[in-house]
Design a protein around this motif. Structure first.
Motif, PDB file in Angstrom:
ATOM      1  N   ARG A  20       0.832  -1.208   0.000  1.00  0.00           N
ATOM      2  CA  ARG A  20       0.000   0.000   0.000  1.00  0.00           C
ATOM      3  C   ARG A  20       0.867   1.259   0.000  1.00  0.00           C
ATOM      4  NH1 ARG A  20      -1.734   3.852  -0.824  1.00  0.00           N
ATOM      5  NH2 ARG A  20      -3.679   4.907  -0.241  1.00  0.00           N
ATOM      6  N   GLU A  21       1.960   1.250   0.741  1.00  0.00           N
ATOM      7  CA  GLU A  21       2.853   2.404   0.755  1.00  0.00           C
ATOM      8  C   GLU A  21       3.501   2.621  -0.608  1.00  0.00           C
ATOM      9  OE1 GLU A  21       5.668   2.622   4.004  1.00  0.00           O
ATOM     10  OE2 GLU A  21       4.360   1.372   5.249  1.00  0.00           O
ATOM     11  N   ALA A  22       3.793   1.530  -1.303  1.00  0.00           N
ATOM     12  CA  ALA A  22       4.440   1.631  -2.608  1.00  0.00           C
ATOM     13  C   ALA A  22       3.551   2.349  -3.620  1.00  0.00           C
ATOM     14  CB  ALA A  22       4.800   0.244  -3.119  1.00  0.00           C
ATOM     15  N   VAL A  23       2.228   2.198  -3.474  1.00  0.00           N
ATOM     16  CA  VAL A  23       1.310   2.888  -4.391  1.00  0.00           C
ATOM     17  C   VAL A  23       1.600   4.385  -4.382  1.00  0.00           C
ATOM     18  CG1 VAL A  23      -1.099   3.455  -4.875  1.00  0.00           C
ATOM     19  CG2 VAL A  23      -0.504   1.153  -4.114  1.00  0.00           C
ATOM     20  N   ASP A  24       1.702   4.967  -3.201  1.00  0.00           N
ATOM     21  CA  ASP A  24       1.902   6.412  -3.085  1.00  0.00           C
ATOM     22  C   ASP A  24       3.296   6.848  -3.537  1.00  0.00           C
ATOM     23  OD1 ASP A  24      -0.679   6.828  -2.075  1.00  0.00           O
ATOM     24  OD2 ASP A  24      -0.029   6.365  -0.029  1.00  0.00           O
ATOM     25  N   LEU A  25       4.260   5.932  -3.518  1.00  0.00           N
ATOM     26  CA  LEU A  25       5.601   6.262  -3.997  1.00  0.00           C
ATOM     27  C   LEU A  25       5.663   6.311  -5.522  1.00  0.00           C
ATOM     28  CD1 LEU A  25       7.789   4.015  -1.650  1.00  0.00           C
ATOM     29  CD2 LEU A  25       7.500   6.504  -1.508  1.00  0.00           C
ATOM     30  N   GLY A  69      -7.092  -8.044   1.301  1.00  0.00           N
ATOM     31  CA  GLY A  69      -5.684  -8.044   0.924  1.00  0.00           C
ATOM     32  C   GLY A  69      -5.417  -7.479  -0.450  1.00  0.00           C
ATOM     33  N   ALA A  70      -6.463  -7.223  -1.219  1.00  0.00           N
ATOM     34  CA  ALA A  70      -6.321  -6.666  -2.568  1.00  0.00           C
ATOM     35  C   ALA A  70      -6.564  -5.164  -2.524  1.00  0.00           C
ATOM     36  CB  ALA A  70      -7.296  -7.329  -3.532  1.00  0.00           C
ATOM     37  N   VAL A  71      -5.572  -4.392  -2.908  1.00  0.00           N
ATOM     38  CA  VAL A  71      -5.694  -2.938  -3.002  1.00  0.00           C
ATOM     39  C   VAL A  71      -5.935  -2.579  -4.462  1.00  0.00           C
ATOM     40  CG1 VAL A  71      -4.524  -0.727  -2.670  1.00  0.00           C
ATOM     41  CG2 VAL A  71      -4.179  -2.583  -1.029  1.00  0.00           C
ATOM     42  N   VAL A  72      -7.090  -2.015  -4.766  1.00  0.00           N
ATOM     43  CA  VAL A  72      -7.413  -1.648  -6.147  1.00  0.00           C
ATOM     44  C   VAL A  72      -7.915  -0.216  -6.179  1.00  0.00           C
ATOM     45  CG1 VAL A  72      -8.004  -4.041  -6.721  1.00  0.00           C
ATOM     46  CG2 VAL A  72      -9.818  -2.468  -6.040  1.00  0.00           C
ATOM     47  N   ILE A 115      -3.282  -2.043  -9.005  1.00  0.00           N
ATOM     48  CA  ILE A 115      -3.658  -3.252  -8.271  1.00  0.00           C
ATOM     49  C   ILE A 115      -2.441  -3.708  -7.468  1.00  0.00           C
ATOM     50  CG2 ILE A 115      -4.541  -5.609  -8.433  1.00  0.00           C
ATOM     51  CD1 ILE A 115      -5.686  -4.917 -11.169  1.00  0.00           C
ATOM     52  N   ALA A 116      -2.630  -3.871  -6.164  1.00  0.00           N
ATOM     53  CA  ALA A 116      -1.516  -4.248  -5.292  1.00  0.00           C
ATOM     54  C   ALA A 116      -1.993  -5.214  -4.220  1.00  0.00           C
ATOM     55  CB  ALA A 116      -0.911  -2.998  -4.644  1.00  0.00           C
ATOM     56  N   SER A 117      -1.027  -5.804  -3.511  1.00  0.00           N
ATOM     57  CA  SER A 117      -1.324  -6.657  -2.358  1.00  0.00           C
ATOM     58  C   SER A 117      -0.961  -5.907  -1.085  1.00  0.00           C
ATOM     59  CB  SER A 117      -0.531  -7.961  -2.419  1.00  0.00           C
ATOM     60  OG  SER A 117      -0.938  -8.744  -3.515  1.00  0.00           O
ATOM     61  N   ASP A 118      -1.818  -6.014  -0.082  1.00  0.00           N
ATOM     62  CA  ASP A 118      -1.572  -5.363   1.194  1.00  0.00           C
ATOM     63  C   ASP A 118      -1.197  -6.423   2.236  1.00  0.00           C
ATOM     64  OD1 ASP A 118      -1.458  -3.858   3.459  1.00  0.00           O
ATOM     65  OD2 ASP A 118      -3.555  -3.216   3.432  1.00  0.00           O
ATOM     66  N   ALA A 119       0.079  -6.477   2.583  1.00  0.00           N
ATOM     67  CA  ALA A 119       0.558  -7.507   3.515  1.00  0.00           C
ATOM     68  C   ALA A 119       0.073  -7.271   4.938  1.00  0.00           C
ATOM     69  CB  ALA A 119       2.084  -7.562   3.490  1.00  0.00           C
ATOM     70  N   GLU A 120      -0.452  -6.084   5.216  1.00  0.00           N
ATOM     71  CA  GLU A 120      -0.925  -5.795   6.564  1.00  0.00           C
ATOM     72  C   GLU A 120      -2.398  -6.164   6.753  1.00  0.00           C
ATOM     73  OE1 GLU A 120      -0.020  -1.786   7.509  1.00  0.00           O
ATOM     74  OE2 GLU A 120       2.154  -2.085   7.408  1.00  0.00           O
ATOM     75  N   ALA A 121      -3.072  -6.537   5.668  1.00  0.00           N
ATOM     76  CA  ALA A 121      -4.487  -6.905   5.762  1.00  0.00           C
ATOM     77  C   ALA A 121      -4.623  -8.380   6.115  1.00  0.00           C
ATOM     78  CB  ALA A 121      -5.188  -6.614   4.435  1.00  0.00           C
ATOM     79  N   PHE A 122      -5.748  -8.704   6.746  1.00  0.00           N
ATOM     80  CA  PHE A 122      -6.022 -10.093   7.120  1.00  0.00           C
ATOM     81  C   PHE A 122      -7.477 -10.398   6.805  1.00  0.00           C
ATOM     82  CE2 PHE A 122      -7.574 -13.111  10.414  1.00  0.00           C
ATOM     83  CZ  PHE A 122      -6.819 -14.218  10.044  1.00  0.00           C
ATOM     84  N   ILE A 168      -2.387  -0.291 -16.735  1.00  0.00           N
ATOM     85  CA  ILE A 168      -2.655  -0.997 -15.489  1.00  0.00           C
ATOM     86  C   ILE A 168      -1.308  -1.263 -14.821  1.00  0.00           C
ATOM     87  CG2 ILE A 168      -3.618  -3.063 -14.410  1.00  0.00           C
ATOM     88  CD1 ILE A 168      -5.484  -3.336 -16.824  1.00  0.00           C
ATOM     89  N   VAL A 169      -1.163  -0.790 -13.594  1.00  0.00           N
ATOM     90  CA  VAL A 169       0.091  -0.960 -12.852  1.00  0.00           C
ATOM     91  C   VAL A 169      -0.132  -1.988 -11.751  1.00  0.00           C
ATOM     92  CG1 VAL A 169       1.850   0.164 -11.443  1.00  0.00           C
ATOM     93  CG2 VAL A 169       0.795   1.412 -13.348  1.00  0.00           C
ATOM     94  N   LEU A 170       0.620  -3.077 -11.805  1.00  0.00           N
ATOM     95  CA  LEU A 170       0.550  -4.127 -10.796  1.00  0.00           C
ATOM     96  C   LEU A 170       1.736  -3.977  -9.846  1.00  0.00           C
ATOM     97  CD1 LEU A 170      -0.118  -7.169 -13.195  1.00  0.00           C
ATOM     98  CD2 LEU A 170      -1.784  -5.550 -12.244  1.00  0.00           C
ATOM     99  N   ILE A 171       1.454  -3.822  -8.574  1.00  0.00           N
ATOM    100  CA  ILE A 171       2.514  -3.731  -7.575  1.00  0.00           C
ATOM    101  C   ILE A 171       2.582  -5.079  -6.863  1.00  0.00           C
ATOM    102  CG2 ILE A 171       3.300  -2.551  -5.491  1.00  0.00           C
ATOM    103  CD1 ILE A 171       1.832  -0.065  -6.544  1.00  0.00           C
TER     104      ILE A 171
END
Length: 294
Positions: free
Chosen positions: A9-14, A39-42, A55-62, A104-107
């Motif tokens: 999620r932090e990488a999105v803003d970078l 866990g899916a950030v879209v 589209i990214a993965s959030d490792a802090e989500a459960f 489409i940017v995949l992180i």
């Protein structure tokens, strides 16, 4: 910052333009249920002033419904949510010219899929398959797709969240990035070779090794990015190159293009000979299986 491991999620803003990311909205589609695929950030954002889907993965989500989905694992709901974001992108740009279709940017930072018993029964394979198909359709429809590996790109999750991209970029291994389809322990069990032999092969043969530099040699990674702040410029550059290649009708992007890169870089020396033999064997028997005209 010495690593982005677990910080999707932090990488999105970078990467995107400052304060431009609108999470849980793609085109006319809004993802309103925070408990579905957490866990899916879209969402949508601007990248160098142009609208993109992220589209990214959030490792802090459960995901409380599926206990094995944590730490960036792509579970069944996450796979479907990511696929929905891609199809929302296709719908939003359906009437646009090729040159105007958004990227489409995949992180990518995922340790794999989460196939618990419940997910397997409900259809985990269908979720990841749906996401792969969605990305393939978007790529063929003209959307530039760039995958940026910031942490882990492992196994079947990388297959659906990364390998269907036009271009794959990766941070250097010094940032703790890790790319592999299968660990050596699993390879050992399947091909019946001892781990010591495989570890020795991995020192010189990229097929048996893991990591971004080896995947770069195989053609599986188009570019290694040496510093975290350089990710943004690298993605912008590759989106532009993909657009120009697609406009010219060149077959140099996507999985086929990576196969050719592997040959050029010396990581897939036998590939052309295998393809030649397969094509020859198919040509020899295709008439037997082709429908006969009445």
């Amino acid at each position: 910052m010495d690593t982005l491991l677990g910080k999707g999620r932090e990488a999105v803003d970078l990467i995107v333009d400052p304060e431009s990311f609108a999470q849980d909205k793609v085109g006319a589609t809004t993802f309103g249920d925070p408990t579905f695929g957490p866990g899916a950030v879209v969402g949508e954002a601007k990248l160098d002033g142009e609208l993109v889907t992220v589209i990214a993965s959030d490792a802090e989500a459960f995901n409380e419904k599926f206990p094995v989905v944590y730490s960036g694992i792509i579970g069944m709901e996450e796979g479907y949510k990511m696929a929905q974001a891609v199809y929302a992108t296709l719908a939003a740009d359906a009437d646009k010219r090729l040159a105007d279709k958004r990227a489409i940017v995949l992180i990518v930072d995922t340790p794999g899929n989460g196939p618990g018993k419940v997910e397997e029964i409900f259809g985990m394979n269908k979720a990841t398959g749906a996401y792969q198909l969605a990305l393939a359709e978007a790529r063929l429809a003209g959307h530039p797709i760039v995958a940026m590996v910031i942490g882990r790109a492992i196994s079947g999750a990388f297959l659906c969240h990364g390998l269907q991209a036009d271009r794959i970029l990766s941070l250097d291994a010094k940032f703790q990035t890790m790319i592999h389809v299968m660990p050596i322990t699993s390879v050992s069990r399947i091909i019946k070779k001892d781990i010591e032999t495989l570890e020795e092969l991995a020192k010189s043969n990229p097929v048996f090794a893991a990591g971004p530099s080896f995947f770069h040699q195989l053609g599986g990674v188009e570019e290694l990015v040496s510093e975290i702040p350089a990710m943004r410029a690298a993605i912008i550059k590759h989106v532009d190159e993909i657009r120009r290649a697609k406009a010219a009708g060149l077959d140099v992007v996507g999985p086929r293009g990576r196969g050719k890169l592997g040959v050029e870089r010396g990581g897939r020396k036998v590939r052309p000979h295998v393809l030649e033999r397969l094509n020859a064997e198919f040509a020899a028997v295709q008439a037997r299986f082709r429908p006969q005209a009445n």
